[in-house]
Scaffold this active site. Structure first.
Site, mmCIF file in Angstrom:
data_model
loop_
_atom_site.group_PDB
_atom_site.id
_atom_site.type_symbol
_atom_site.label_atom_id
_atom_site.label_comp_id
_atom_site.label_asym_id
_atom_site.label_seq_id
_atom_site.Cartn_x
_atom_site.Cartn_y
_atom_site.Cartn_z
ATOM 1 N N PHE A 156 0.818 -1.171 0.138
ATOM 2 C CA PHE A 156 -0.041 -0.005 -0.147
ATOM 3 C C PHE A 156 0.602 1.150 -0.104
ATOM 4 O O PHE A 156 0.415 2.332 0.688
ATOM 5 C CB PHE A 156 -1.086 -0.041 1.019
ATOM 6 C CG PHE A 156 -1.923 -1.201 1.419
ATOM 7 C CD1 PHE A 156 -2.304 -1.797 0.560
ATOM 8 C CD2 PHE A 156 -2.314 -1.516 2.715
ATOM 9 C CE1 PHE A 156 -3.102 -2.795 0.697
ATOM 10 C CE2 PHE A 156 -3.099 -2.383 3.017
ATOM 11 C CZ PHE A 156 -3.539 -3.257 1.794
ATOM 12 N N GLU A 242 1.656 13.987 9.519
ATOM 13 C CA GLU A 242 1.017 13.219 8.617
ATOM 14 C C GLU A 242 -0.590 13.324 8.986
ATOM 15 O O GLU A 242 -1.422 13.383 7.818
ATOM 16 C CB GLU A 242 1.478 11.852 8.622
ATOM 17 C CG GLU A 242 0.719 10.661 7.581
ATOM 18 C CD GLU A 242 1.481 9.361 7.552
ATOM 19 O OE1 GLU A 242 2.353 9.172 8.132
ATOM 20 O OE2 GLU A 242 1.011 8.520 6.781
ATOM 21 N N GLN A 279 -37.987 20.988 1.262
ATOM 22 C CA GLN A 279 -37.377 21.398 2.539
ATOM 23 C C GLN A 279 -36.295 20.201 3.124
ATOM 24 O O GLN A 279 -35.523 20.449 3.670
ATOM 25 C CB GLN A 279 -38.546 21.553 3.567
ATOM 26 C CG GLN A 279 -38.215 22.078 4.753
ATOM 27 C CD GLN A 279 -39.158 22.251 5.765
ATOM 28 O OE1 GLN A 279 -39.802 21.394 6.046
ATOM 29 N NE2 GLN A 279 -39.224 23.163 6.210
ATOM 30 N N LEU A 337 -28.254 13.676 -3.339
ATOM 31 C CA LEU A 337 -28.866 14.794 -3.736
ATOM 32 C C LEU A 337 -28.791 15.031 -5.234
ATOM 33 O O LEU A 337 -29.536 15.725 -5.705
ATOM 34 C CB LEU A 337 -28.346 16.049 -3.199
ATOM 35 C CG LEU A 337 -28.661 16.241 -1.596
ATOM 36 C CD1 LEU A 337 -28.041 17.295 -0.846
ATOM 37 C CD2 LEU A 337 -30.064 16.724 -1.554
HETATM 38 C C1 LIG Z 1 -4.893 4.280 -0.619
HETATM 39 C C2 LIG Z 1 -3.840 3.967 0.627
HETATM 40 C C3 LIG Z 1 -2.654 4.590 0.692
HETATM 41 C C4 LIG Z 1 -1.856 4.304 1.713
HETATM 42 N N1 LIG Z 1 -0.374 4.603 1.770
HETATM 43 C C5 LIG Z 1 0.283 4.106 2.480
HETATM 44 C C6 LIG Z 1 1.893 4.812 2.607
HETATM 45 O O1 LIG Z 1 1.965 5.672 1.830
HETATM 46 N N2 LIG Z 1 2.723 3.921 3.226
HETATM 47 C C7 LIG Z 1 2.413 2.962 4.330
HETATM 48 O O2 LIG Z 1 3.191 2.602 5.139
HETATM 49 N N3 LIG Z 1 1.005 2.823 4.375
HETATM 50 C C8 LIG Z 1 0.168 3.221 3.673
HETATM 51 N N4 LIG Z 1 -1.233 2.808 3.484
HETATM 52 C C9 LIG Z 1 -1.328 1.779 4.631
HETATM 53 C C10 LIG Z 1 -2.366 2.369 5.601
HETATM 54 O O3 LIG Z 1 -1.717 3.033 6.336
HETATM 55 C C11 LIG Z 1 -3.130 1.100 6.549
HETATM 56 O O4 LIG Z 1 -4.000 0.410 5.430
HETATM 57 C C12 LIG Z 1 -3.736 1.371 7.646
HETATM 58 O O5 LIG Z 1 -2.984 1.839 8.656
HETATM 59 C C13 LIG Z 1 -4.495 0.287 8.312
HETATM 60 O O6 LIG Z 1 -3.816 -0.929 8.333
HETATM 61 P P1 LIG Z 1 -4.292 -2.156 7.593
HETATM 62 O O7 LIG Z 1 -4.744 -1.905 6.341
HETATM 63 O O8 LIG Z 1 -3.073 -3.294 7.782
HETATM 64 O O9 LIG Z 1 -5.480 -2.626 8.559
HETATM 65 P P2 LIG Z 1 -5.657 -3.388 9.953
HETATM 66 O O10 LIG Z 1 -4.486 -2.809 10.799
HETATM 67 O O11 LIG Z 1 -5.514 -4.717 9.521
HETATM 68 O O12 LIG Z 1 -6.941 -3.147 10.611
HETATM 69 C C14 LIG Z 1 -8.293 -3.899 10.026
HETATM 70 C C15 LIG Z 1 -9.337 -3.249 10.781
HETATM 71 O O13 LIG Z 1 -9.201 -3.590 12.216
HETATM 72 C C16 LIG Z 1 -9.392 -2.456 12.892
HETATM 73 N N5 LIG Z 1 -8.322 -2.759 14.015
HETATM 74 C C17 LIG Z 1 -7.064 -2.734 14.057
HETATM 75 N N6 LIG Z 1 -6.554 -2.799 15.310
HETATM 76 C C18 LIG Z 1 -7.622 -2.448 16.118
HETATM 77 C C19 LIG Z 1 -7.598 -2.127 17.349
HETATM 78 N N7 LIG Z 1 -6.752 -2.342 18.344
HETATM 79 N N8 LIG Z 1 -8.835 -1.735 17.975
HETATM 80 C C20 LIG Z 1 -9.800 -1.430 17.305
HETATM 81 N N9 LIG Z 1 -10.122 -1.889 15.803
HETATM 82 C C21 LIG Z 1 -8.860 -2.109 15.423
HETATM 83 C C22 LIG Z 1 -8.822 -1.205 11.869
HETATM 84 O O14 LIG Z 1 -9.499 -0.059 12.581
HETATM 85 C C23 LIG Z 1 -9.444 -1.622 10.532
HETATM 86 O O15 LIG Z 1 -10.921 -1.254 10.503
HETATM 87 C C24 LIG Z 1 -2.025 3.100 2.433
HETATM 88 C C25 LIG Z 1 -3.567 2.749 2.448
HETATM 89 C C26 LIG Z 1 -4.400 3.101 1.540
HETATM 90 C C27 LIG Z 1 -5.753 2.457 1.557
#
Ligand SMILES: Cc1cc2nc3c(=O)[nH]c(=O)nc-3n(C[C@H](O)[C@H](O)[C@H](O)COP(=O)(O)OP(=O)(O)OC[C@H]3O[C@@H](n4cnc5c(N)ncnc54)[C@H](O)[C@@H]3O)c2cc1C
Length: 383
Positions: A156, A242, A279, A337
């Site tokens: 990502f 960030e 409305q 809308l």
């Molecule tokens: C378009 C895009 C650009 C990005 N760019 C970058 C980048 O440039 N560099 C980079 O390093 N990363 C990047 N990312 C990654 C992004 O930072 C991660 O996707 C994000 O931090 C979530 O991590 P994950 O996808 O592994 O989800 P997970 O950590 O697996 O989480 C999955 C779900 O579980 C929930 N969750 C996890 N832990 C907990 C907790 N303790 N309590 C409650 N809920 C929890 C999360 O909120 C989420 O809803 C990007 C992502 C996207 C989609």
């Protein structure tokens, strides 16, 4: 309403950058969306005109401007349909690691390119099995003489397909949890640095988002940022900016969605009057406008605090989650809308709706933001 945040100098800069965006970004945005990338020429043109890293101190070759200028670049890119241009991540997220923790030699080598657009940067933290829980990353770096040898994968990564320099989070001591994390600069030309797939996303199409791999990737030990084992602390320090950068995106996207909704509902009619004159629609627009105004006031206050050098960790976490979700509520209502036209590609709201969905996920999900906010709510805690 006029903003208290921006001076006359800021507005002159905004005027110049807005004209640049109108000439160089807006006419090409659709094509870049289709091609899933922004050409390097845009970066070079922005560099030439001083629009990259405007905050870099003069001794490093920059203009030494405050974060308000970064905010303007971010806002105007979105207003001009360049939401996916990866410049704010480069200027305000990745380059600050190099400027803040790089050695004098690293800064001499790479900062001029960061300013000119010849060096495009990434932050490579997320891994296939570790996103929110950064302490669980597995990419590791082993010291070998004057080098580090890195193995692992990242996913990502914004700007990952075009990057020249990557700020990579690695474990230098896998047994030490978050205290074992270090940050290392990896030149994209380094042996063992590989790009995986350019990922197909729901939206945000012009922004390339890629997988990176490190296969016995050898980099000089001098590429270490700051001290070994201090990477997690550096991340916590820089994540504040960030999250502010993403909050600006959220607010500006919400403003654009509201603008589209107001314009459309005042021109389209049903049952003998404009949509806005019904409305139910008028109340919806009033609710949207109120949320957007609340968001703007909160955000500008935070930016002012950040410029003043205050700690905004708690409040920026509130802003990042609330603004991202507010932007999504606003986008959802704006599509509604528009009726069927809101679902059509030829209408700008369609793309805004798609793109805004990334915001509660990137740079720390809404849930992680709430955890940070909640942690600060213990009795006797001060913000
Ligand atoms: C378009 C895009 C650009 C990005 N760019 C970058 C980048 O440039 N560099 C980079 O390093 N990363 C990047 N990312 C990654 C992004 O930072 C991660 O996707 C994000 O931090 C979530 O991590 P994950 O996808 O592994 O989800 P997970 O950590 O697996 O989480 C999955 C779900 O579980 C929930 N969750 C996890 N832990 C907990 C907790 N303790 N309590 C409650 N809920 C929890 C999360 O909120 C989420 O809803 C990007 C992502 C996207 C989609």
């Amino acid at each position: 309403m006029a903003s208290m945040l921006f001076s006359e100098e800021h507005e002159i800069f905004r005027g110049a950058f807005r004209a640049f965006v109108a000439a160089e970004v807006t006419p090409n945005a659709e094509e870049w969306e289709r091609r899933r990338e922004v050409p390097r020429e845009l970066w070079l043109k922005m560099g030439e005109q001083g629009f990259l890293c405007p905050w870099l101190p003069e001794e490093d070759g920059g203009l030494g401007l405050d974060f308000g200028y970064s905010m303007i670049v971010n806002q105007e890119l979105i207003r001009g349909d360049g939401f996916g241009v990866g410049v704010p991540l480069h200027s305000d997220v990745a380059t600050p690691y190099l400027a803040g923790y790089g050695t004098a030699e690293a800064k001499r080598r790479w900062l001029p390119g960061c300013l000119s657009g010849e060096t495009i940067t990434t932050v490579a933290f997320t891994e296939p099995d570790a996103g929110s829980d950064l302490a669980a990353i597995r990419t590791h770096a082993v010291r070998d003489g004057d080098d580090f040898v890195i193995n692992g994968q990242k996913t990502f990564i914004t700007n990952g397909w075009v990057s020249d320099l990557n700020v990579v989070a690695v474990k230098t001591d896998p047994s030490a949890g978050h205290r074992g994390i270090s940050l290392i600069l990896v030149d994209s030309g380094a042996r063992g640095f590989e790009r995986g797939r350019k990922l197909e996303k729901m939206g945000y199409h012009m922004q390339d988002t890629a997988e990176l791999a490190f296969v016995d990737c050898r980099v000089p030990a001098a590429n270490l940022l700051g001290e070994e084992g201090e990477g997690f602390r550096y991340l916590m320090e820089k994540l504040q900016q960030e999250r502010l950068e993403v909050s600006i995106k959220c607010q500006t996207m919400a403003e654009e969605c509201l603008k589209e909704a107001i314009e459309y509902t005042h021109t389209r009619s049903a049952f003998g009057r404009t949509i806005a004159a019904h409305q139910a629609s008028a109340f919806k627009l009033a609710e949207m406008a109120t949320e957007v105004e609340l968001g703007r006031t909160f955000l500008e206050d935070l930016v002012a605090e950040h410029i003043a050098g205050r700690n905004i960790v708690q409040r920026v976490s509130m802003a990042k989650y609330w603004l991202a979700e507010m932007a999504n509520r606003t986008a959802y209502a704006a599509v509604q809308l528009h009726g069927g036209y809101g679902y059509m590609e030829e209408y700008r709201i369609c793309r805004l709706f798609r793109d805004v969905r990334s915001l509660p996920i990137v740079a720390g999900t809404s849930e992680i933001m709430k955890l940070i906010v909640a942690r600060g709510l213990a009795p006797n805690s001060s913000r």
